[in-house]
Scaffold this motif. Structure first.
Motif, PDB file in Angstrom:
ATOM      1  N   LEU A 184       0.733  -1.347  -0.056  1.00 44.78           N
ATOM      2  CA  LEU A 184       0.096   0.051   0.036  1.00 44.78           C
ATOM      3  C   LEU A 184       0.849   1.237   0.135  1.00 44.78           C
ATOM      4  O   LEU A 184       0.403   2.183  -0.470  1.00 44.78           O
ATOM      5  CB  LEU A 184      -0.974   0.023   1.251  1.00 44.78           C
ATOM      6  N   LYS A 185       2.275   1.121   0.696  1.00 48.31           N
ATOM      7  CA  LYS A 185       3.008   2.288   0.449  1.00 48.31           C
ATOM      8  C   LYS A 185       3.588   2.501  -0.656  1.00 48.31           C
ATOM      9  O   LYS A 185       4.365   3.619  -0.899  1.00 48.31           O
ATOM     10  CB  LYS A 185       3.940   2.018   1.641  1.00 48.31           C
ATOM     11  N   GLY A 186       3.551   1.589  -1.588  1.00 55.48           N
ATOM     12  CA  GLY A 186       4.449   1.675  -2.876  1.00 55.48           C
ATOM     13  C   GLY A 186       3.733   2.195  -4.112  1.00 55.48           C
ATOM     14  O   GLY A 186       2.805   2.875  -3.950  1.00 55.48           O
ATOM     15  N   SER A 187       3.863   2.132  -5.336  1.00 57.47           N
ATOM     16  CA  SER A 187       3.136   2.272  -6.515  1.00 57.47           C
ATOM     17  C   SER A 187       3.106   1.553  -7.650  1.00 57.47           C
ATOM     18  O   SER A 187       2.229   1.793  -8.506  1.00 57.47           O
ATOM     19  CB  SER A 187       3.800   3.781  -7.116  1.00 57.47           C
ATOM     20  N   THR A 188       3.359   0.203  -7.425  1.00 57.76           N
ATOM     21  CA  THR A 188       3.409  -0.754  -8.340  1.00 57.76           C
ATOM     22  C   THR A 188       3.108  -2.118  -7.727  1.00 57.76           C
ATOM     23  O   THR A 188       3.194  -2.343  -6.430  1.00 57.76           O
ATOM     24  CB  THR A 188       4.731  -1.122  -9.058  1.00 57.76           C
ATOM     25  N   ALA A 189       2.546  -3.051  -8.406  1.00 60.94           N
ATOM     26  CA  ALA A 189       2.637  -4.409  -7.935  1.00 60.94           C
ATOM     27  C   ALA A 189       3.336  -5.567  -8.801  1.00 60.94           C
ATOM     28  O   ALA A 189       4.049  -5.054  -9.724  1.00 60.94           O
ATOM     29  CB  ALA A 189       0.977  -4.904  -8.033  1.00 60.94           C
ATOM     30  N   GLU A 190       3.443  -6.714  -8.113  1.00 59.30           N
ATOM     31  CA  GLU A 190       4.203  -7.526  -8.761  1.00 59.30           C
ATOM     32  C   GLU A 190       3.523  -8.972  -8.595  1.00 59.30           C
ATOM     33  O   GLU A 190       2.482  -9.063  -7.998  1.00 59.30           O
ATOM     34  CB  GLU A 190       5.747  -7.863  -8.082  1.00 59.30           C
ATOM     35  N   VAL A 191       4.005  -9.884  -9.562  1.00 56.59           N
ATOM     36  CA  VAL A 191       3.257 -11.018  -9.546  1.00 56.59           C
ATOM     37  C   VAL A 191       3.562 -12.064  -8.309  1.00 56.59           C
ATOM     38  O   VAL A 191       4.649 -12.267  -7.717  1.00 56.59           O
ATOM     39  CB  VAL A 191       3.783 -12.037 -10.632  1.00 56.59           C
ATOM     40  N   PHE A 192       2.594 -12.522  -7.556  1.00 57.04           N
ATOM     41  CA  PHE A 192       2.527 -13.177  -6.421  1.00 57.04           C
ATOM     42  C   PHE A 192       2.231 -14.789  -6.745  1.00 57.04           C
ATOM     43  O   PHE A 192       3.011 -15.484  -6.257  1.00 57.04           O
ATOM     44  CB  PHE A 192       1.578 -12.597  -5.307  1.00 57.04           C
ATOM     45  N   LEU A 193       1.204 -14.846  -7.628  1.00 56.01           N
ATOM     46  CA  LEU A 193       0.765 -16.406  -7.958  1.00 56.01           C
ATOM     47  C   LEU A 193       0.732 -16.319  -9.471  1.00 56.01           C
ATOM     48  O   LEU A 193      -0.020 -15.641  -9.985  1.00 56.01           O
ATOM     49  CB  LEU A 193      -0.431 -16.645  -7.405  1.00 56.01           C
ATOM     50  N   PRO A 194       1.690 -17.194 -10.145  1.00 60.36           N
ATOM     51  CA  PRO A 194       1.612 -17.102 -11.564  1.00 60.36           C
ATOM     52  C   PRO A 194       0.411 -17.579 -12.109  1.00 60.36           C
ATOM     53  O   PRO A 194      -0.179 -18.389 -11.610  1.00 60.36           O
ATOM     54  CB  PRO A 194       3.155 -17.827 -11.848  1.00 60.36           C
ATOM     55  N   GLY A 195       0.000 -17.236 -13.093  1.00 59.32           N
ATOM     56  CA  GLY A 195      -0.968 -17.670 -13.930  1.00 59.32           C
ATOM     57  C   GLY A 195      -1.232 -19.273 -14.347  1.00 59.32           C
ATOM     58  O   GLY A 195       0.043 -19.522 -14.800  1.00 59.32           O
ATOM     59  N   GLY A 196      -2.175 -19.846 -14.402  1.00 59.54           N
ATOM     60  CA  GLY A 196      -2.390 -21.179 -15.033  1.00 59.54           C
ATOM     61  C   GLY A 196      -1.981 -22.209 -14.067  1.00 59.54           C
ATOM     62  O   GLY A 196      -2.041 -23.470 -14.197  1.00 59.54           O
ATOM     63  N   GLN A 197      -1.570 -21.987 -12.650  1.00 61.15           N
ATOM     64  CA  GLN A 197      -0.944 -23.047 -11.595  1.00 61.15           C
ATOM     65  C   GLN A 197      -2.438 -23.580 -11.011  1.00 61.15           C
ATOM     66  O   GLN A 197      -3.430 -22.771 -10.974  1.00 61.15           O
ATOM     67  CB  GLN A 197      -0.147 -22.456 -10.718  1.00 61.15           C
ATOM     68  N   ASP A 198      -2.306 -24.668 -10.717  1.00 65.18           N
ATOM     69  CA  ASP A 198      -3.331 -25.358  -9.940  1.00 65.18           C
ATOM     70  C   ASP A 198      -4.877 -25.581 -10.555  1.00 65.18           C
ATOM     71  O   ASP A 198      -5.688 -25.392  -9.937  1.00 65.18           O
ATOM     72  CB  ASP A 198      -3.594 -24.623  -8.477  1.00 65.18           C
ATOM     73  N   GLY A 199      -4.761 -25.121 -11.762  1.00 61.61           N
ATOM     74  CA  GLY A 199      -5.878 -25.299 -12.724  1.00 61.61           C
ATOM     75  C   GLY A 199      -6.709 -23.734 -12.740  1.00 61.61           C
ATOM     76  O   GLY A 199      -7.908 -23.366 -12.965  1.00 61.61           O
ATOM     77  N   ARG A 200      -6.027 -22.727 -11.947  1.00 62.86           N
ATOM     78  CA  ARG A 200      -6.477 -21.423 -11.891  1.00 62.86           C
ATOM     79  C   ARG A 200      -6.092 -20.470 -13.385  1.00 62.86           C
ATOM     80  O   ARG A 200      -5.220 -19.732 -13.147  1.00 62.86           O
ATOM     81  CB  ARG A 200      -5.923 -20.690 -10.876  1.00 62.86           C
ATOM     82  N   THR A 201      -6.942 -20.987 -14.168  1.00 61.60           N
ATOM     83  CA  THR A 201      -6.745 -20.433 -15.437  1.00 61.60           C
ATOM     84  C   THR A 201      -7.255 -18.983 -15.424  1.00 61.60           C
ATOM     85  O   THR A 201      -7.131 -18.172 -16.585  1.00 61.60           O
ATOM     86  CB  THR A 201      -7.243 -20.990 -16.710  1.00 61.60           C
ATOM     87  N   THR A 202      -8.099 -18.522 -14.739  1.00 64.08           N
ATOM     88  CA  THR A 202      -8.787 -17.249 -14.913  1.00 64.08           C
ATOM     89  C   THR A 202      -8.899 -16.809 -13.080  1.00 64.08           C
ATOM     90  O   THR A 202      -8.889 -17.900 -12.405  1.00 64.08           O
ATOM     91  CB  THR A 202      -9.896 -17.122 -15.508  1.00 64.08           C
ATOM     92  N   ALA A 203      -9.125 -15.875 -12.832  1.00 65.68           N
ATOM     93  CA  ALA A 203      -9.332 -15.562 -11.386  1.00 65.68           C
ATOM     94  C   ALA A 203     -10.570 -14.098 -11.422  1.00 65.68           C
ATOM     95  O   ALA A 203     -10.133 -13.186 -12.173  1.00 65.68           O
ATOM     96  CB  ALA A 203      -8.041 -14.958 -10.608  1.00 65.68           C
ATOM     97  N   ARG A 204     -11.113 -14.208 -10.235  1.00 67.99           N
ATOM     98  CA  ARG A 204     -12.118 -13.009 -10.165  1.00 67.99           C
ATOM     99  C   ARG A 204     -12.025 -12.567  -8.805  1.00 67.99           C
ATOM    100  O   ARG A 204     -11.131 -11.830  -8.610  1.00 67.99           O
ATOM    101  CB  ARG A 204     -13.628 -13.639 -10.494  1.00 67.99           C
ATOM    102  N   GLY A 205     -13.104 -12.654  -7.971  1.00 65.81           N
ATOM    103  CA  GLY A 205     -13.152 -11.974  -6.811  1.00 65.81           C
ATOM    104  C   GLY A 205     -11.965 -12.449  -5.781  1.00 65.81           C
ATOM    105  O   GLY A 205     -11.591 -13.662  -5.851  1.00 65.81           O
ATOM    106  N   LEU A 206     -11.457 -11.853  -4.737  1.00 63.76           N
ATOM    107  CA  LEU A 206     -10.532 -12.189  -3.760  1.00 63.76           C
ATOM    108  C   LEU A 206     -11.019 -11.687  -2.388  1.00 63.76           C
ATOM    109  O   LEU A 206     -11.925 -10.755  -2.274  1.00 63.76           O
ATOM    110  CB  LEU A 206      -9.131 -11.381  -4.262  1.00 63.76           C
ATOM    111  N   ALA A 207     -10.617 -12.521  -1.472  1.00 61.05           N
ATOM    112  CA  ALA A 207     -10.697 -12.124  -0.075  1.00 61.05           C
ATOM    113  C   ALA A 207      -9.416 -12.485   0.680  1.00 61.05           C
ATOM    114  O   ALA A 207      -8.764 -13.667   0.394  1.00 61.05           O
ATOM    115  CB  ALA A 207     -11.924 -12.808   0.507  1.00 61.05           C
TER     116      ALA A 207
END
Length: 314
Positions: free
Chosen positions: A76-99
């Protein structure tokens, strides 16, 4: 938490343009407020992100990509984000809501019909829960640790109990309908929020712009009376106390609704926009700021850099 839907009529309230440049630009304050409202943006890496969900926990924000399921993390103190979980892993080919909780990160898998559960610190997959033929769209965690998720095609709300979470996997179990009716062929239960006391869920029905209150005690479903108003194309929602923020994607606005004590009635207070909004899908509230995801779903052939807007709470 979105599909691209026809543009709805503007809500019956004035739209307040906050007027901001893409990065840290001072703007005029909305009527009735003192001092400048300021808008800044967080930059997401990649040119085909088309983000949708967001959550905030432990000084970090997390954003999902609908393109391949990548999950980004930024300070929250920065200005950019980076990849935390790469796409396509674990059958997670798309992602919508988060909690997120202190320990967990939950990812709604949209048309995969899956809710993924990760360790928020290590990124390890802890479990997954599936629903046949569903569109798992948004997710929230109650104070007791139970997880609630919407299914926009089946118009239901699922619950994953703390015992289910400990088991690691299983089927998503229907907790209640997402509304008092289910218009066929429409995008139904979408954004979800939980009252502070944990007694009620609030769900928005996207294509009709109606809001519903669901009791977590007896599972009863009741439409919230907005005195004739609607929040058309309502996508993600944020509830703090009795103030509900509804992100309306195609209109590029956020509506503020003041709810009654029992969440049975609501009054549309104002609708705000911002030049930095680009087909916004959902939001998170933190430190007096509203973080709004700019999906650019309407600019798939010519997207600009992908961002999350951070603006003073309306």
């Amino acid at each position: 938490m979105t599909r691209l839907v026809p543009r709805a009529a503007a809500a019956a309230a004035a739209v307040l343009v906050l007027g901001a440049l893409p990065v840290a630009a001072a703007t005029a304050a909305p009527s009735g407020e003192s001092g400048p409202a300021r808008t800044s943006t967080y930059l997401l890496p990649g040119d085909r992100v088309f983000p949708e969900g967001i959550t905030v926990q432990g000084g970090f924000f997390y954003v999902s990509s609908t393109t391949d399921g990548t999950i980004f993390r930024g300070s929250l103190k920065g200005s950019t984000a980076e990849v935390f979980l790469p796409g396509g892993q674990d059958g997670r080919t798309t992602a919508r809501g988060l909690a997120a909780t202190e320990e967990l990160l939950l990812v709604a898998g949209g048309p995969t019909g899956t809710l993924f559960v990760y360790d928020r610190h290590s990124g390890d997959l802890l479990g997954s829960f599936g629903a046949a033929g569903g569109f798992v769209n948004d997710v929230r965690v109650a104070r007791n640790g139970d997880v609630f998720a919407t299914d926009s095609t089946n118009d239901v709300v699922y619950r994953v109990t703390t015992d289910d979470l400990r088991s690691g996997s299983g089927r998503l179990k229907v907790f209640s309908p997402g509304s008092v009716d289910d218009p066929q062929g429409m995008f139904n239960a979408n954004g979800i929020a939980i009252s502070q006391n944990g007694r009620y869920l609030v769900v928005v029905q996207t294509d009709t712009g109606r809001l519903f209150r669901i009791s977590t005690q007896d599972r009863s479903v009741q439409e919230i009376d907005l005195d004739g108003a609607t929040v058309g194309n309502g996508d993600g929602i944020v509830l703090q106390g009795r103030t509900l923020y509804v992100v309306q994607n195609t209109t590029g606005t956020v509506s503020e609704v003041q709810l009654s004590a029992q969440l049975t009635r609501g009054r549309l207070v104002q609708t705000v926009s911002d030049p930095s909004f680009a087909f916004p899908t959902t939001a998170a509230l933190t430190r007096g700021r509203l973080l709004v995801v700019n999906s650019q779903f309407n600019q798939r052939n010519n997207p600009q850099p992908f961002t999350v807007s951070s603006l003073q709470r309306p």
